[in-house]
Design a protein around this motif. Structure first.
Motif, short mmCIF file in Angstrom:
data_model
loop_
_atom_site.label_atom_id
_atom_site.label_comp_id
_atom_site.label_asym_id
_atom_site.label_seq_id
_atom_site.Cartn_x
_atom_site.Cartn_y
_atom_site.Cartn_z
N GLN A 193 -10.31 -12.73 21.72
CA GLN A 193 -8.99 -13.31 20.87
C GLN A 193 -8.77 -12.55 19.58
O GLN A 193 -8.99 -11.56 19.18
N THR A 194 -7.72 -13.54 19.02
CA THR A 194 -6.96 -13.08 17.94
C THR A 194 -5.92 -12.10 18.38
O THR A 194 -5.34 -11.45 17.63
N VAL A 195 -6.40 -11.86 19.72
CA VAL A 195 -5.57 -10.50 20.39
C VAL A 195 -4.22 -10.76 20.30
O VAL A 195 -3.41 -9.97 20.06
N SER A 196 -3.78 -12.13 20.60
CA SER A 196 -2.17 -12.04 20.62
C SER A 196 -1.55 -11.81 19.42
O SER A 196 -0.79 -10.94 19.41
N SER A 197 -2.31 -12.26 18.50
CA SER A 197 -1.72 -11.78 17.00
C SER A 197 -1.76 -10.42 16.73
O SER A 197 -0.91 -9.82 16.12
N ASN A 198 -2.94 -9.90 17.31
CA ASN A 198 -3.32 -8.37 16.78
C ASN A 198 -2.22 -7.66 17.83
O ASN A 198 -1.57 -6.42 17.34
N TYR A 199 -1.97 -7.81 18.94
CA TYR A 199 -0.93 -7.23 19.74
C TYR A 199 0.67 -7.20 19.26
O TYR A 199 1.47 -6.26 19.17
N ALA A 200 0.76 -8.59 18.55
CA ALA A 200 2.06 -8.86 18.16
C ALA A 200 2.27 -7.78 16.87
O ALA A 200 3.37 -7.34 16.29
N PHE A 201 1.18 -7.53 16.10
CA PHE A 201 0.94 -6.67 14.93
C PHE A 201 1.31 -5.27 15.17
O PHE A 201 2.43 -4.64 14.54
N PHE A 202 0.80 -4.79 16.26
CA PHE A 202 1.08 -3.49 16.76
C PHE A 202 2.36 -3.34 17.52
O PHE A 202 3.17 -2.31 17.14
N LEU A 203 3.21 -4.58 17.91
CA LEU A 203 4.34 -4.42 18.47
C LEU A 203 5.42 -4.47 17.11
O LEU A 203 6.33 -3.62 17.19
N ALA A 204 5.04 -5.05 16.09
CA ALA A 204 5.95 -5.33 15.12
C ALA A 204 6.08 -3.80 14.36
O ALA A 204 6.97 -3.44 13.73
N MET A 205 4.77 -3.33 14.12
CA MET A 205 4.61 -2.00 13.51
C MET A 205 5.71 -0.97 14.11
O MET A 205 5.95 -0.04 13.58
N THR A 206 5.35 -1.06 15.52
CA THR A 206 6.20 0.08 16.37
C THR A 206 7.76 -0.13 16.24
O THR A 206 8.25 1.17 16.07
N LEU A 207 8.14 -1.43 15.95
CA LEU A 207 9.53 -1.63 15.81
C LEU A 207 10.12 -1.44 14.52
O LEU A 207 11.38 -1.20 13.99
N TYR A 208 9.29 -1.93 13.56
CA TYR A 208 9.30 -1.73 12.15
C TYR A 208 8.65 -0.63 11.13
O TYR A 208 8.17 -1.29 10.43
N PRO A 209 9.02 0.56 11.31
CA PRO A 209 8.40 1.50 10.55
C PRO A 209 8.09 1.29 9.18
O PRO A 209 7.44 1.77 8.29
N GLU A 210 9.22 0.75 8.66
CA GLU A 210 9.53 0.98 7.23
C GLU A 210 8.73 -0.26 6.46
O GLU A 210 8.19 -0.09 5.46
N VAL A 211 8.34 -1.29 7.31
CA VAL A 211 7.42 -2.39 6.94
C VAL A 211 6.02 -1.71 6.90
O VAL A 211 5.32 -2.01 6.07
N GLN A 212 5.63 -0.91 7.90
CA GLN A 212 4.25 -0.26 7.85
C GLN A 212 4.07 0.57 6.70
O GLN A 212 3.05 0.49 6.21
N ARG A 213 5.08 1.50 6.58
CA ARG A 213 5.10 2.28 5.33
C ARG A 213 4.60 1.79 4.04
O ARG A 213 4.02 2.24 3.27
N LYS A 214 5.69 0.52 3.87
CA LYS A 214 5.39 -0.30 2.60
C LYS A 214 3.81 -0.78 2.58
O LYS A 214 3.41 -0.92 1.45
N ALA A 215 3.34 -1.44 3.56
CA ALA A 215 2.00 -1.84 3.59
C ALA A 215 0.91 -0.87 3.26
O ALA A 215 0.07 -0.94 2.49
N GLN A 216 1.10 0.51 4.05
CA GLN A 216 0.29 1.29 3.77
C GLN A 216 0.34 2.06 2.31
O GLN A 216 -0.88 2.36 1.67
N ALA A 217 1.60 1.96 1.58
CA ALA A 217 1.61 2.67 0.36
C ALA A 217 0.72 1.37 -0.65
O ALA A 217 0.17 2.15 -1.49
N GLU A 218 0.87 0.20 -0.37
CA GLU A 218 0.05 -0.57 -1.00
C GLU A 218 -1.40 -0.43 -1.01
O GLU A 218 -1.86 -0.39 -2.00
#
Length: 511
Positions: A291-316
């Motif tokens: 578990q929590t796998v569903s949300s974890n998978y959704a996170f990886f999907l979102a980061m794949t589709l929204y790289p600008e969000v990923q970069r902003k979080a990594q910068a923080e």
């Protein structure tokens, strides 16, 4: 011919019971809420969807509004399609809307009837709730388990929940309890889904023998029941043996067993631990990992589709933590954008798209509509119509461009705050805040696990689209059916962000 007559006899018997009930019932005090027009005798039997129910519910919401009424052989169901309707009924009238119905397939035949989320409101329900509160009563109590989560996150998601529920440490290279828990929780997600099985609409089918044509669900239920009992009993007995030998690790099971005073309490503890495992181990058939796998998978999907969000979080993360270590729970308050990103994961992909139903215990008149005693109340947390999502988590009036993944919605000062649409306690318990259909204490635990996975992954990984034969592959956003929904399987590229990140990964090889 004999088989056809048997089915015909059964249908006629159900129809007869329905007609008698209608004849002797009192005249309605007000009209039922609007809904699809029922057929004579069968009502809305053919209207009720069995897969991706939220799509049909969304079409109905567009036609009929926030409350949709169905009736199948005299069983009334009301589907709530807005946060306001859910709060007004399930929270403000919680004294009459807090009961749970019996689910013939998932509850009775498979055996989940003893689990908290399917218990009827009463003494047993309150005892199970107290068990959760005794061990996981708020963030302070949950924080005791943070070191375990930080350590086990480097292994697998299943390692965390097995360790906290039972004190069980998984075996390296594959573990039988991880596999068994994966299958059992996948069964729970599939067989407790609203409208998935005819037996849930026609309970008399539960008495049809297994060999009867069309009764294959009975054989499947028997197999699932055996798996469920194996998981619940074996892990519980193992925890007891470790306690007797003085080698038990701290866990929900050990904490509760130390307080138990009777055999009946032991039975309750067994199912409390089993529900804890279920709440932290939704796996989905396609993943077969806990578990929590569903949300974890959704996170990886979102980061794949929204790289600008990923970069902003990594910068923080880079600015606050640096590159010499992985994030820990102590860093959470210092990472507001990562916090907002996690909340957006919960909103963007609803783990529980259609909440397990409640049952009304007395007749009620709500907004001029008559809702009879025994009506099943279910909540559609995600709805779609006319190419847009609408609903409690995807309502465009609350979240503009709802299918866009945008953590800015949850930054301080922004108007859209996830908790604000579900301030009510009963709704929180049903998982509308972060998609976990368990009590708030378990939500807090699961949220901590998801946050840690997100923060650690962002710290060391670069997540992007896969390129095959020179073509960039864009994943499809297509959630699965079931009580617990998972993103459709997708491909993505996961690489170390830097040489230093690779060093951290190698120090924690199971990350």
């Amino acid at each position: 011919m004999a088989t056809f007559m048997s089915w015909l006899d059964l249908c006629l018997a159900c129809a007869g019971v329905y007609l008698i009930k209608r004849i002797v019932s009192k005249k309605n005090l007000a009209p039922f809420p609007p809904g699809p027009k029922p057929l004579p005798l069968f009502g809305n039997l053919l209207d009720k969807p069995s897969v991706k129910q939220w799509l049909t519910f969304s079409d109905w919401a567009n036609k009929f509004g926030d409350m949709i009424h169905l009736e199948i052989f005299g069983q009334h169901t009301v589907i709530l399609n807005s946060a306001n309707a859910a709060v007004e009924m399930l929270e403000k009238k919680s004294s009459i809307y807090s009961d749970r119905p019996t689910l013939p397939m998932g509850g009775e035949l498979i055996g989940w009837k003893d689990a908290l989320v399917l218990l009827p409101y009463g003494d047993k329900f309150r005892e199970h709730r107290r068990n959760f509160h005794r061990v996981l009563g708020g963030r302070t109590a949950v924080s005791v388990y943070h070191p375990i989560e930080e350590m086990e996150t480097h292994k697998t998601a299943g390692a965390i929940i097995l360790r906290i529920s039972y004190g069980y440490c998984i075996r390296e290279g594959g573990d039988p309890f991880v596999d068994l828990a994966g299958k059992v929780i996948d069964d729970f997600a599939r067989y407790t889904a609203v409208g998935a099985f005819m037996v849930d609409s026609i309970p008399a089918l539960a008495y049809v023998p297994e060999w009867f044509p069309g009764a294959g669900f009975k054989r499947k239920a028997r197999e699932c029941h055996a798996d469920l009992l194996n998981m619940i009993n074996q892990l519980f007995e193992l925890a007891k043996k470790q306690m007797a030998a003085g080698i038990a690790c701290k866990s929900l099971t050990s904490d509760l067993l130390e307080r138990k005073a009777s055999t009946e309490e032991e039975h309750d503890i067994k199912w409390t631990a089993g529900m804890m495992l279920a709440g932290g181990a939704d796996t989905g058939k396609q993943t077969n990992v806990p578990q929590t796998v569903s949300s974890n998978y959704a996170f990886f999907l979102a980061m794949t589709l929204y790289p600008e969000v990923q970069r902003k979080a990594q910068a923080e993360i880079d600015a606050v933590i640096g590159s010499d270590r992985l994030p820990t729970f102590a860093d959470r308050e210092s990472l507001p954008y990562v916090e907002a990103l996690v909340k957006e994961v919960y909103r963007w992909h609803a783990v529980v798209p259609v909440v397990l139903p409640h049952r009304l215990t007395v007749d009620d008149i709500h907004n001029g509509y008559y809702i009879p005693r025994g009506t099943l109340m279910t909540i559609d947390t995600v709805m779609r119509y006319s190419h847009l999502y609408r609903g409690m988590l995807h309502d465009p009036s609350i979240y503009p461009n709802p299918m866009e993944f945008n953590p800015n919605r949850f930054l301080p000062g922004e108007a859209s705050v996830l908790v604000s649409i579900v301030p009510a306690r009963s709704l929180l318990l049903d998982g509308l805040v972060n998609g976990f259909n368990i009590y708030q204490q378990v939500c807090t635990f699961a949220d901590a696990s998801v946050w840690l996975t997100v923060a650690m992954s962002l710290a060391v990984f670069e997540i992007s689209k896969v390129v095959e034969n020179g073509v960039e592959i864009t994943p499809e956003v297509d959630p699965s059916s079931g009580t617990i929904s998972h993103p459709k399987l997708f491909k993505c590229s996961i690489k170390a962000r830097s040489a230093k990140a690779l060093e951290l990964i190698q120090q924690n090889p199971r990350h």
